[in-house]
Design a protein around this motif. Sequence first.
Motif, mmCIF file in Angstrom:
data_model
loop_
_atom_site.group_PDB
_atom_site.id
_atom_site.type_symbol
_atom_site.label_atom_id
_atom_site.label_comp_id
_atom_site.label_asym_id
_atom_site.label_seq_id
_atom_site.Cartn_x
_atom_site.Cartn_y
_atom_site.Cartn_z
ATOM 1 N N ASP A 246 38.661 45.578 50.138
ATOM 2 C CA ASP A 246 38.125 45.917 49.205
ATOM 3 C C ASP A 246 38.254 45.490 47.757
ATOM 4 N N GLY A 247 38.188 44.003 47.789
ATOM 5 C CA GLY A 247 38.695 43.615 46.175
ATOM 6 C C GLY A 247 39.579 43.541 45.391
ATOM 7 N N LYS A 248 40.371 44.850 45.353
ATOM 8 C CA LYS A 248 41.318 45.644 44.439
ATOM 9 C C LYS A 248 42.643 44.247 44.230
ATOM 10 N N VAL B 123 44.120 42.598 41.217
ATOM 11 C CA VAL B 123 43.526 41.757 40.779
ATOM 12 C C VAL B 123 43.403 42.035 38.783
ATOM 13 N N GLU C 153 32.582 35.519 44.582
ATOM 14 C CA GLU C 153 34.460 34.672 43.200
ATOM 15 C C GLU C 153 35.077 34.190 44.490
ATOM 16 N N TRP D 6 42.196 37.869 48.790
ATOM 17 C CA TRP D 6 41.657 38.369 48.432
ATOM 18 C C TRP D 6 41.688 39.928 49.498
ATOM 19 N N SER D 7 41.545 40.862 49.302
ATOM 20 C CA SER D 7 41.774 42.240 50.101
ATOM 21 C C SER D 7 40.165 42.740 50.658
ATOM 22 N N SER E 250 39.030 32.391 44.473
ATOM 23 C CA SER E 250 40.973 32.887 44.278
ATOM 24 C C SER E 250 41.352 31.469 44.837
ATOM 25 N N SER F 290 35.932 36.396 47.610
ATOM 26 C CA SER F 290 36.136 37.793 47.508
ATOM 27 C C SER F 290 35.022 38.248 48.318
ATOM 28 N N PRO F 291 35.371 39.590 48.432
ATOM 29 C CA PRO F 291 34.480 40.127 49.419
ATOM 30 C C PRO F 291 33.238 40.442 49.374
ATOM 31 N N SER F 292 32.732 40.245 47.886
ATOM 32 C CA SER F 292 31.377 39.937 47.403
ATOM 33 C C SER F 292 30.586 38.602 47.627
#
Length: 665
Positions: free
Chosen positions: A281-283, A307, A235, A278-279, A237, A230-232
Motif C-alpha cells: 500500500d506504499g504506507k 513513510v 520511487e 515498501w509495503s 528506497s 515503491s508500489p507505484s
Amino acid sequence: MKRCPECGREYDNTMMFCLDDGAELLYGPAKSEAVATGFSESPDETLTAIIDPPGSLGTGTVTEADTKVFETASSFSKQVGRHKFAAITAVAVTAVVLAGFGYGIYKFLNGGQQSQAPARSVNIVTQRLTGDGKARGAEISPDGKFLAYIRTDGGERSIWIKQIQTNSNIQILKPGELDLFDGMVFSPDGNFLYFNAESASVDEPSVYRLPTLGGTPTKVLSNARDVQFSPSGLEVSFGRYDLATNVSSVVIANTDGANERTIASTSGTGFLDGPPAWSPDGKTIAVPSGDDTRIPDPIGAITIITVTDGAARELGEAWHEIGNLVWHPSGDSLIVAGNDGPLGQPQIWEVAYPSGTRRRLTNNLNGHFSVSITADGSSIVTGEIFSRSAVWVSPDLKPENAVQVMPDTGDTWGISWTHDNKIVYVSNQTGDAEVWVMDADGANAKPLTNDRQFKMTPVASPDGRYIVYTSSSGGGQLVRIDANGGNPTVLVSASGADNPDISLDSKWVIYSAYSADGILRVHRVPIEGGESQRLTEYRATEPRYSRDGTRFACFTPNEKTQNWTRLAIVPAEGGAPLTIFDSPPNTNITRGPIWTPDDSGITLVVAPGEMQNLWLQPVDGSPGKMMTNFQLPGIARREYSRDGKRIAIVRAQGIGNAIMITDFR
C-alpha cells in the motif's frame, strides 16, 4: 526432502546417509510435522517439503565456484562479519550476503490489530533454477519469467538473465569496469535491472541501472545500497551509511536518483541493515534492524517505518539474524531470510503482518541468503551458498608446495600452529563447527570441543597452555580452553568480539569488537581473565601481532569508499598507527593481516574477481605484489608455523545456486 528408510529421520537433499544408522537416504515426501507456528487454525495441520530429486529441473554437477570460505555460510558469520553499511565491503555480500545481521533503530510497541494469518499450504515445492554452483545473488522478475543472477566463472563476475520456462541464459553485463555486484532488483515493469556495484574509477559504492536484455549500465545513486521499488514504481528506497558520523539511514528518491529525502536514521549501536522494502500500500517500509545493547539476547528485528513521518516500531519477536526480506504482494505477510536461533543456517520464513507470527518455509542445511517474490506472490526465489575447504601444509614457506593433509568434506573456519608444530583448526566435518587439533601431516586428528556452538578463528598460545577462539554463544564471545580442550572460560562477551591473537609472552589476547558507540575497534584482555582495554580510538579490526611482539597490524577503513582497505601498523600497547598502507581494493578483511616469519612483510588475502590469492605488503613501504596465483580452489587462510619454517593454508571453493519455492500458501 530425504529420509532414512530405517529410522524415518528426515534430512535435506544434500545429505547422503543417515547420521543415526548409516542407511542410504531416499528421496520422497517428508513425514508430517505438528505445526506450532500460529499460521494455522488447527494445531494438527502439517507441512510437507518436496526437494527436487536427481534428474529433475535444476540439478547439475558443480564444476566451479568462487574460492571464498563463506563465513557467512554459517549463521555466526553474519553476527561477527557485521553491518553491511558499517563494516564489510560488498565483496562478502556479493558472495553470500555476509553481513546479513543488522542492528536496530528504535524500540516501539507493536501496535495495530491482529490480521488473520495467511492460509498455509501442506505441499511446499522447491526446485533449483541453476545447478552448476556458479550462481550468486538470484532475483526473480515480477512476472516470474526471468531470473537474474551473478555468475562467477574463471575468477570473474558477470550478470546473467535466464528465461525460466525455456532454460536459456544470456550474459547482460560482462566482467569489466564494474565489479562487486550485489543487491539486484527488477523494476516493476521488468524493463530494467538495478544493482549495486563498485567501479575502479569511482570511490564509493553506487547503484546502477541496466536494461534487462543488456546494454550500457547507468549510475543512478551514489553511496547507496539495496534499492527497492515503491508500489507505484516511481520511487525507490535504499540504505545509506555515513562512516564518518556512524549514521545509517533509509532514504527515498525518484527512480533516476533525483529528489532524495531521508525518512529514518540511527547511529551508535542501532543499525539499519538490509533492503528497505515498501509495503504494497506504499504506507510503510520494512527493514532488517537490531540493537547491540540486547546482547546476549537475540538482537535482530524487523522494523516497520511509516513513510510519512519516519515513526518506527518492531514487528513480532526478536531474531538471531535477518539477512533479507520482501513483502508478500497481498500485504498480509513478509518473506524473510533469517535465523531464529544461534544454530543452523538462515532459512526462508513467512511473517504475518501486523501480528508478527512467523512460520518457516524451508529446512535447507546450506541455508538461504537472499529472497525475492513475483508480483502475484506465487513464487519465491532465494539463493543457497556453501563452501568446501581443506587444510594444506607446505614443507617450506612456499604455499605452492603445500600438500593436502585434511579432506574437503566440510568447511574450515580458521587455523593456528601450536608451540610444538601441531595444527589447531575449526571444522564442521562431523556436523558442527568445533575446535580440532592434528599433526602437521593430518594424522591423529581429534576434536577438542563438543558444545555445538558455532566457532571460528582459533589461536594457540605461544607457551602451549591455551587455545582461544570465537564462539557464537551470547552474541559474540572469546573463549579460552586448555590445550587439551578442558576448562572453557569466557574471556570476553561483546558485540562482534572476534579475531583473537595472543601476544608473544602469552599474557594478552588482542581482538576486535564493537564499542558502546557502535564503532569497531581493537581491544585486549589478559589471557588469565580480567578487564578489557581499548587499544585504538579509531575504527580497526582483525589485529595480528608481529612475530617479535612489538607491534600489531590491523585493517582500518577508507572513509570515502567505506571499504576496509587500509592496513595499519600499531604499537603493541595501542595508540596511533606507526604506518598506514593502502591495500588492494579487493582485500578480504575476514582473513587477517599475517606477518611473515622475519617481520619484513604482511600477507593479505585478496580476490581479483572471485579467485582468492595471497598478496605481500613489505613493511618498508615498497610496492606490494602477488605471492600466489592459485586457480580453484583458491587460498582462504594461511598461517606460518611457530618455528617459521612452514606454512599452512586453507584452500576453499564455494557453491551457489538459485532456488524457487512455490505452493507455500
